[in-house]
Design a protein around this motif. Structure first.
Motif, mmCIF file in Angstrom:
data_model
loop_
_atom_site.group_PDB
_atom_site.id
_atom_site.type_symbol
_atom_site.label_atom_id
_atom_site.label_comp_id
_atom_site.label_asym_id
_atom_site.label_seq_id
_atom_site.Cartn_x
_atom_site.Cartn_y
_atom_site.Cartn_z
ATOM 1 N N TYR A 1 0.861 -1.185 0.000
ATOM 2 C CA TYR A 1 0.000 0.000 0.000
ATOM 3 C C TYR A 1 0.897 1.235 0.000
ATOM 4 N N ASN B 1 1.615 -1.052 6.663
ATOM 5 C CA ASN B 1 1.401 -2.093 5.669
ATOM 6 C C ASN B 1 1.214 -3.440 6.348
ATOM 7 N N PHE C 1 -2.154 -3.599 8.573
ATOM 8 C CA PHE C 1 -3.480 -3.465 7.970
ATOM 9 C C PHE C 1 -4.347 -4.709 8.167
ATOM 10 N N GLY C 2 -3.780 -5.859 7.778
ATOM 11 C CA GLY C 2 -4.554 -7.096 7.881
ATOM 12 C C GLY C 2 -4.919 -7.432 9.319
ATOM 13 N N LEU D 1 -7.738 -5.188 10.471
ATOM 14 C CA LEU D 1 -9.035 -5.613 9.940
ATOM 15 C C LEU D 1 -9.535 -6.847 10.680
ATOM 16 N N ARG E 1 4.417 -8.706 5.443
ATOM 17 C CA ARG E 1 2.975 -8.487 5.520
ATOM 18 C C ARG E 1 2.237 -9.822 5.492
#
Ligand code: ATP
Ligand code: MG
Lengths: 367, 275, 302
Positions: A87, A95, A98-99, A102, A146
């Motif tokens: 990203y 980066n 993020f996962g 979420l 990531r």
């Protein structure tokens, strides 16, 4: 713990069938490599597993659960893209975060995980750099990081090293292998690169035009290619081929006659074909032996000295070029007449339909 | 010799470039200048280039409470129409850029062709519809009309910008567990922000300067600046100083925005025909 | 659509779901545009076939094609049609022709080029009512206008441009607004031209004119088609400039279709007649659109 099971997966774009019924099972912790020529459907198959492409028909099972209709983010997979796909508007930390964010992982746990992964990948100094400020190798590491932080059941890689220069690619290859040993996670890896496939894989899947040509360990493919396509595709420089006439054969081997009249007795058992059938003989460059010329059977046309080894291109009497791999010390020169010796135990025979004759004895490393 | 011709062409190019630029810009320059003249100075013959500047025209324009009323209307209408159009266009452009189907191309061209429908052709029904829904002479009514007329161009511009975002980045988001909505708001929008900003800017400019519907669908209540300025065309409104001051105020914000963003604007406006 | 689905191979549930999401995201914009383009069109068509006058309620009932007949035999209508075409074509020629030349000029390196460019494109950002008033009063006013003063200064009699040459003057004002737009787009296109290509052409011995014809112009064709498309959309309905400067006059000397319909509908309250004009305007625009969208579509990769 993660096993994958592909059951006659098919993919159709508009009217064209790209993946033509692929079945495959992947064991827990296995490192599986998909190889095949460009456009054969490797990426498509990987993306179907990831959930980024819909599955036209067939079943995809992860740990025994059918996941055809599960969202990509919920399959427990992580993917590393060829273009990295970081990203660009988030720094390295974000980066990787993020996962996790979420997924609702609490702040403290996120931070711990990211610090840990960053340490593993030597990314600590760059945590607050944007991807645009990183080198290709560093970006690659971020992309891997990531994927790792999410602790996925399966890693998917689509030609992750192809944007790196040769030296860095070699280094990252070793790092990835080490990482796999450490994480012990099931991995599917798409590549063009022979060396990557041979060195990293537990199991190689050779694809062509949307079908599986052969599945096996690297040395199994090398020593016992199932058909002409795999024989041509695996090995560098590629196998030499010439035509021959099948004479006869049984359980202990097959006799063939080469075009110059030489008879070879190869330890492979023939399929159901008639004597006199035209077949193909294959032998790898490293197995052909050179002898000083006693006759005019061949002439050296090109010599490629790579240091440790030398590739000698020999033009035979019938005009065909055969590549021979010898040591780096050979004193041969261009235009020297040479004769070739084909050790029968290293020859492969292929029936007219392309299928290989069954070897009488399996190679000890490829059993 | 070669150097000499080169130098003389260079001088010619410089003169021509500046000459044309000044000539084309002159009316605007003159308008700004006249705004600082008194009414007497403004109509002196021959026109004066050098004079004692005064703010009396501006003072008078500001004194008229109505000026702020028109400006307020313009801002409400432009911003309202732009926000509305973006809300409709972003999902549409996302769908067309990242989930294309066989019909995407046709849909885009059809949208553009609705823009070809001349407003005059539908002036009567729109006027009557607005009247019967009590939207005539309201900011809401004018904002809706502006939003609809600009929607096709906005969708197309956004589509062009979105297509420049590499799909794998969005797919990475999906692998990370983002829903479509999160993918759009947390990954795509931040990435396409410059494009969205320039699209919004173009929409603002188009709405700010829109004249046809503004003049025909409003009378006093919702009349925007463009209608306010038009009111100067009546003979009794002919005060050059005030006209110039008011005009300068009306165009200044958009002129400055346009200057700042010209490069961005063009990128979207070429519909991807120019890289 | 049904047929398409039936013919294609069986789809997984998620594929259908993906399609649905795409459609769902697209549909608000599409539906609202559909309504926006169809409802008024249908209404215009209907009004054009009836007698409908806002201030004369005694006039009603089905009119058949009499509105059209009345309009088509009205010389004003034919004039306005002619004026519309003249305006569109004239402004297109001036802005695309001039825009191309200026784009090449401002692509050259010279002192203060950045500022000069900004000055050139400025008129595009000026609202039509302002530019019309600006030209009508400050520039071309027969007594107080700058141009008149300049003519007097060189011993000429000032001309009342808007009275003597109304259509031409309107065309000039509109060109002043749209030339910068063409420059803006075409300049970007010229700049995107690979300089190696130009150098290669020079190595092949191409002079400036040959370079222009064989390298620059073909490269600009896509950008030109975009300019033509967008400008045509707007030029077909020039309104504010006419309304503010000449109010269509003197007589109908500067009335275009847009202004004629406006004056029929909102000044004479003849809804039926105005609607008939609207239908004709739509037909004309669609003929133009068909050609334009086609040529632009060919030039755009979607
Ligand atoms: N969205 C799509 N629509 C139609 N055809 C596609 C689409 N994506 C891929 N294909 C086709 O599917 C085939 C397989 O593509 P894929 O990307 O899987 O190949 P690949 O094996 O990964 O090749 P490479 O090694 O070059 O990456 C190609 O022939 C390609 O043209
Ligand atoms: Mg690929």
């Amino acid at each position: 713990m993660a096993t994958l099971e592909l059951k006659s997966l098919r993919k159709t774009y508009l009217t064209e069938e790209i993946i033509k019924g692929i079945s495959l099972s992947i064991e827990d912790r296995e490192f599986v490599v998909f190889v095949g020529p460009s456009g054969c459907g490797k990426s498509t198959l990987l993306r179907m597993i990831a959930g980024l492409e819909d599955i036209t028909s067939g079943d995809l099972l992860i740990d025994g659960q059918r996941v055809n209709d599960v969202e990509p983010g919920k399959r427990g997979l992580a993917m590393v893209f060829q273009s990295y796909a970081l990203y660009p508007h988030m720094d390295v930390y974000k980066n990787m975060e993020f996962g996790l964010k979420l997924a609702g992982v609490p702040e403290k746990e996120r931070s711990e995980k990211i610090q840990h992964v960053a340490a593993t990948l030597q990314l600590e100094p760059y945590l607050h750099h944007k991807p645009g400020q990183l080198s290709g190798g560093q970006r690659q590491r971020v992309a891997i990081g990531r994927a790792i932080v999410r602790n996925p059941k399966v890693f998917l890689f689509d030609e992750p090293l192809s944007n790196l220069d040769a030296a860095l690619r070699g280094q990252m290859r070793v790092e990835l292998s080490a990482l796999h040993r450490k994480l012990n996670a099931t991995t599917i890896y798409v590549t063009h690169d022979q060396v990557e496939a041979m060195t990293m894989a537990d199991k190689i899947v050779v694809l062509q035009k949307g079908v599986v040509e052969q599945i096996g360990s690297p040395l199994e493919l090398y020593h016992h290619p199932r058909n002409l396509f795999v024989a041509k595709f695996i090995g560098s420089p590629p196998m030499n081929f010439f035509s021959a006439i099948f004479q006869n054969g049984g359980h202990d081997g097959s006799s063939v006659q080469l075009r110059d009249g030489t008879l070879l007795h190869v330890p492979v058992s023939p399929p159901d074909i008639l004597p006199g059938t035209k077949i193909t003989v294959g032998i790898r460059p490293e197995h052909v032996e050179l002898a000083p010329a006693s006759d005019d059977s061949g002439v050296v046309e090109v010599i490629e000295r790579l240091g440790a080894i030398t590739l000698v291109h020999v033009r035979c009497a019938d005009g065909q070029i055969i590549v021979v791999q010898t040591d780096g010390f050979t004193t041969l020169e261009v235009d020297t007449p040479v004769s070739l010796k084909l050790p029968p135990q290293h020859c492969h025979l292929f029936a007219p339909d392309g299928l290989a004759f069954e070897a009488c004895r399996r190679h000890p490393l490829a059993a | 010799m070669a150097i000499k011709t080169k130098r003389s062409t260079k001088i010619a190019v410089t003169c021509l470039g500046w000459g044309i630029a000044l000539w084309l810009f002159f009316p605007i320059f003159w308008m700004i200048l006249t705004g600082f003249k008194s009414e007497v100075q403004a109509v002196s013959t021959p026109p004066k280039l050098i004079f004692a500047p005064t703010l009396s025209s501006y003072a008078e324009v500001f004194e008229r409470a109505s000026y702020w009323h028109f400006t307020f209307n313009t801002v409400i209408i432009s911003v309202g129409a732009t926000v509305g159009a973006l809300l409709l266009a972003i999902p549409a452009a996302y769908s067309m850029a990242f989930m294309p189907s066989k019909r995407t191309r046709g849909t885009l061209l059809w949208m553009l062709s609705t823009r070809m429908l001349p407003p005059v052709g539908v002036l009567v029904p729109i006027y009557l519809l607005a009247r019967s829904t009590h939207l005539l002479d309201t900011c809401t009514g004018l904002a809706i009309v502006n939003m609809l007329t600009n929607l096709p161009i906005i969708v197309w511009m956004l589509f062009t910008f979105f297509r420049e975002v590499p799909a794998p980045i969005l797919e990475a988001g999906r692998m990370d567990g983002a829903t479509r909505w999160q993918e759009m708001t947390m990954v795509l929008l931040p990435l396409a922000l410059p494009g969205i900003a320039s699209t919004a800017l173009l929409s603002l400019i188009l709405c700010w300067n829109e004249a046809f519907w503004s003049l025909n669908l409003t009378s006093s209540n919702a009349a925007p600046l463009t209608a306010f300025i038009a009111s100067f065309s009546s003979p009794e409104g002919l005060f050059f100083g005030k006209l110039s001051a008011a005009s300068t105020l009306a165009v200044a914000p958009i002129l400055v925005l346009g200057w700042i963003s010209q490069k961005q604007l063009v990128r979207g406006l070429t519909f991807g025909a120019v890289k | 659509m049904q047929a398409v689905l039936e013919h294609s191979a069986p789809k997984g549930a998620s594929e259908r779901k993906g399609k649905r999401t795409g459609l769902l995201l697209l549909s608000p914009a599409v539906l609202i545009l559909l309504v926006w383009s169809l409802v008024p069109l249908a209404m215009t068509l209907w009004y054009s076939l009836i007698n409908y006058n806002l201030i004369d309620p005694t006039l009603h009932g089905f009119a058949g094609f009499s509105n059209y007949w009345y309009l088509l035999t009205d010389p004003d209508f034919l004039y306005s049609l002619l004026h519309t075409v003249i305006l569109v074509v004239g402004v297109l020629i001036i802005s695309v022709g001039g825009g191309t030349l200026l784009a090449i000029l401002y692509d050259q390196e010279f002192f203060g080029r950045g500022i000069a460019r900004v000055l050139v494109i400025s008129p595009f950002f000026v609202m039509p009512t302002v530019s019309a008033l600006l030209w009508k009063n400050l520039m071309l006013h027969p007594i107080y206008g700058v141009y008149s003063a300049m003519m007097r200064a060189v011993g000429l009699t000032p001309i009342d441009w808007l009275a003597r040459f109304p259509l031409l003057t309107v065309m000039m004002i509109v060109s002043w607004e749209w030339l910068p737009f063409a420059v803006l787009i075409l300049l970007t296109a010229v700049q995107s031209l690979d300089s190696e290509q130009k150098e290669a052409a020079r190595m092949d011995g191409a002079g400036p004119i040959a370079q222009f014809r064989h390298i620059i112009l073909p490269h600009l064709s896509r950008a030109i088609s975009v300019v033509v498309m967008i400008e045509t959309i707007y030029l077909l309905t020039i309104f504010a400039e006419i309304s503010v400067t000449t109010a269509g006059g003197p007589g109908v000397a500067s009335t275009n279709l847009a202004y004629l319909i406006y004056s029929r509908a909102l000044l004479q309250f003849d809804v039926g007649g105005a609607s008939a004009g609207g239908v004709l305007a739509i037909i004309i625009a669609n003929v133009a659109a068909m050609f334009l969208v086609r040529s632009v579509a060919r030039n755009l990769e979607v």
